[in-house]
Design an enzyme around this catalytic site. Structure first.
Site, short mmCIF file in Angstrom:
data_model
loop_
_atom_site.label_atom_id
_atom_site.label_comp_id
_atom_site.label_asym_id
_atom_site.label_seq_id
_atom_site.Cartn_x
_atom_site.Cartn_y
_atom_site.Cartn_z
N ILE A 187 1.08 -3.02 -10.50
CA ILE A 187 1.91 -2.57 -11.64
C ILE A 187 2.25 -1.09 -11.55
O ILE A 187 3.24 -0.64 -12.13
CB ILE A 187 1.19 -2.87 -12.97
CG1 ILE A 187 2.17 -2.71 -14.15
CG2 ILE A 187 -0.04 -1.99 -13.15
CD1 ILE A 187 1.61 -3.20 -15.48
N THR A 188 1.47 -0.31 -10.80
CA THR A 188 1.76 1.13 -10.70
C THR A 188 2.74 1.45 -9.58
O THR A 188 3.11 2.61 -9.40
CB THR A 188 0.46 1.93 -10.45
OG1 THR A 188 -0.14 1.47 -9.24
CG2 THR A 188 -0.50 1.76 -11.61
N GLY A 189 3.20 0.45 -8.84
CA GLY A 189 4.17 0.66 -7.79
C GLY A 189 5.59 0.67 -8.32
O GLY A 189 5.84 0.49 -9.51
N GLN A 190 6.54 0.85 -7.41
CA GLN A 190 7.95 0.85 -7.80
C GLN A 190 8.32 -0.44 -8.53
O GLN A 190 8.77 -0.42 -9.69
CB GLN A 190 8.84 1.01 -6.56
CG GLN A 190 10.33 0.78 -6.85
CD GLN A 190 11.20 0.75 -5.61
OE1 GLN A 190 11.91 1.69 -5.34
NE2 GLN A 190 11.13 -0.34 -4.85
N ASP A 216 -9.81 -5.39 -7.71
CA ASP A 216 -9.84 -5.29 -6.26
C ASP A 216 -9.35 -6.60 -5.66
O ASP A 216 -9.98 -7.65 -5.82
CB ASP A 216 -11.27 -5.00 -5.79
CG ASP A 216 -11.35 -4.71 -4.30
OD1 ASP A 216 -10.33 -4.87 -3.61
OD2 ASP A 216 -12.44 -4.34 -3.84
N LEU A 217 -8.22 -6.55 -4.98
CA LEU A 217 -7.65 -7.75 -4.39
C LEU A 217 -8.49 -8.28 -3.23
O LEU A 217 -8.26 -9.39 -2.76
CB LEU A 217 -6.23 -7.47 -3.90
CG LEU A 217 -5.19 -7.15 -4.98
CD1 LEU A 217 -3.84 -6.88 -4.33
CD2 LEU A 217 -5.07 -8.28 -5.99
N SER A 221 8.83 -10.62 2.17
CA SER A 221 9.60 -9.49 2.69
C SER A 221 10.56 -9.91 3.80
O SER A 221 10.24 -10.78 4.61
CB SER A 221 8.65 -8.43 3.23
OG SER A 221 9.32 -7.43 3.96
N GLU A 255 11.01 -8.24 6.30
CA GLU A 255 10.37 -7.87 7.56
C GLU A 255 9.83 -9.08 8.30
O GLU A 255 9.64 -9.04 9.52
CB GLU A 255 9.25 -6.86 7.31
CG GLU A 255 9.72 -5.47 6.94
CD GLU A 255 10.35 -4.71 8.11
OE1 GLU A 255 9.93 -4.94 9.27
OE2 GLU A 255 11.25 -3.90 7.87
N TYR A 304 2.21 -5.78 9.21
CA TYR A 304 2.66 -5.99 7.83
C TYR A 304 3.46 -7.28 7.72
O TYR A 304 3.21 -8.10 6.82
CB TYR A 304 3.51 -4.80 7.37
CG TYR A 304 4.27 -5.04 6.09
CD1 TYR A 304 3.61 -5.00 4.87
CD2 TYR A 304 5.63 -5.32 6.11
CE1 TYR A 304 4.29 -5.23 3.68
CE2 TYR A 304 6.32 -5.54 4.92
CZ TYR A 304 5.66 -5.50 3.72
OH TYR A 304 6.33 -5.73 2.55
N LYS A 345 2.52 -10.65 5.58
CA LYS A 345 3.42 -11.22 4.58
C LYS A 345 3.77 -12.67 4.92
O LYS A 345 3.95 -13.51 4.03
CB LYS A 345 4.70 -10.38 4.50
CG LYS A 345 4.57 -9.11 3.68
CD LYS A 345 4.40 -9.41 2.20
CE LYS A 345 4.44 -8.17 1.35
NZ LYS A 345 4.23 -8.46 -0.09
N HIS A 353 14.75 -2.62 -1.08
CA HIS A 353 15.26 -2.23 -2.40
C HIS A 353 14.61 -0.92 -2.79
O HIS A 353 13.41 -0.74 -2.68
CB HIS A 353 15.01 -3.32 -3.44
CG HIS A 353 13.64 -3.91 -3.42
ND1 HIS A 353 13.19 -4.72 -2.40
CD2 HIS A 353 12.61 -3.80 -4.29
CE1 HIS A 353 11.94 -5.09 -2.65
NE2 HIS A 353 11.56 -4.53 -3.78
#
Length: 362
Positions: A9-12, A63-64, A130, A132, A153, A157, A183
């Site tokens: 939630i604290t990310g973009q 913690d994920l 993603s 990617e 990464y 994903k 984005h």
């Protein structure tokens, strides 16, 4: 009241998602990491004291990497919707810490899905997949394009993508993948190339920096405006049946083009300031990503509105303002003229926050 859980939630994306859901009347719960320094800047303006009986935004340390903790939080909250946006999301960094990236970006998704299955929580689940993952696959890339990942990464994903499909098809859970192409926004992390460019432009204009060091200038990406992509995420979970969707603009530009446009917009000569540094080159490169988002246009009725040059203007304006400079201002005019609906969301968030805390949304 619909209850949503947002990881990251604290990310973009997480911060924009929190604003959007609050504007729609949701009760929003967000997972944040414990750190010695405060890292909630993107959501400080919508923070609500949990002791207030009218609060609708709640933050939880988590913690994920912990299956037990994930099971507990999902069982305890019983969310209606889960937006899994948290990850180690930097491609270059994933080459340096591949094991950690595989755990937090990949296996964490399985932890959430298994927690849903075991607890019997009938939530709708969104996995932030993603572009990617397509890697070296020929462009344009759609939902049916083969995946050829080119980084730890992307591989992580891809693991999360397939586990989402397995739990949907094997256990009947409402699980969706949003395969989002790049984005961006003024809230993009400072180590990501677009924000690194626009922040450098502002610092150079302010006389605080002389050179900008970048890696591969010829990599081509499909870049869009993050708040519009968050709207697509929400729309994906409102469908009658779970499915996977590619989200992108269908227009691609190189890193070099982004650099040229950003410097031009600020009235600077990019060739005097930009240098290529070998340290930013990746062991494997993804040269060309371009979205074929016809399915999203037809089924979700989703269309991007902000163009490439407008995105650059929005980001440069924001970074120049943060440096105390007077920006050209085109970005602000674009937001007002082209994104009236987004400002309506922001206004409704402001009213909701003011009703609870007296704070104003920024």
């Amino acid at each position: 009241m619909t209850r949503a859980l947002i990881t990251g939630i604290t990310g973009q994306d997480g911060s924009y998602m929190a604003e959007l859901l609050l504007s729609k009347g949701y009760e929003v719960h967000g997972i944040i990491r414990r750190a010695s320094s405060i890292n909630t800047q993107r959501i400080d303006h919508i923070y609500q004291d949990p002791n207030n009986p009218d609060a609708r935004l709640f933050l939880h340390y988590g913690d994920l990497a912990s299956t037990e903790w994930m099971m507990d939080v999902i069982y305890r909250l019983v969310p209606d919707e889960i937006y899994h946006l948290a990850a180690q999301s930097h491609v270059q960094v994933s080459f340096q810490i591949p094991e950690y990236t595989g755990d937090i970006t990949g296996i964490a998704t399985t932890r959430i899905l298994e927690a849903m299955r075991r607890s019997g929580v009938n939530a709708r689940f969104y996995q932030a997949s993603s572009s990617e993952m397509f890697g070296a696959a020929p462009a344009p890339q759609s939902e049916s394009t083969a995946f050829i990942p080119r980084s730890p990464y992307a591989a992580a994903k891809l693991n999360a993508y397939w586990m989402t499909r397995i739990y949907r098809e094997g256990y009947g859970l409402f699980c969706c993948n949003g395969i989002l192409f790049n984005h961006e926004s003024p809230r993009r992390g400072e180590t990501f190339v677009t924000r690194k460019i626009t922040q450098a432009v502002a610092r150079i204009a302010a006389g605080r920096q002389e050179h900008l060091y970048l890696g591969n200038l010829d990599a081509v990406r499909d870049w869009g405006y993050a708040p519009e992509y968050v709207e697509a995420m929400w729309t994906i979970l409102q469908q009658a049946e779970p499915a996977d969707f590619v989200i992108g603009t269908g227009e691609a530009h190189s890193v070099r083009e982004f650099v040229i446009e950003a410097f031009r917009y600020a009235g600077l000569d990019w060739s005097r300031h930009v240098k290529v540094a070998e340290r930013y080159m990746r062991p494997l490169e993804v040269q060309y990503l371009l979205a074929d988002a016809r399915k999203a246009r037809e089924q979700l009725r989703w269309e991007p509105r902000v163009t490439f040059s407008e995105l650059v203007a929005i980001m440069v304006d924001a970074d120049m303002e943060s440096m105390g400079l007077e920006p050209p201002g085109e970005g602000k005019r674009i937001l007002e003229a082209r994104l009236g609906h987004w400002h309506q969301w922001r206004n409704s968030v402001t009213k909701a926050v003011q009703a609870v805390t007296g704070r104003a949304s920024q």
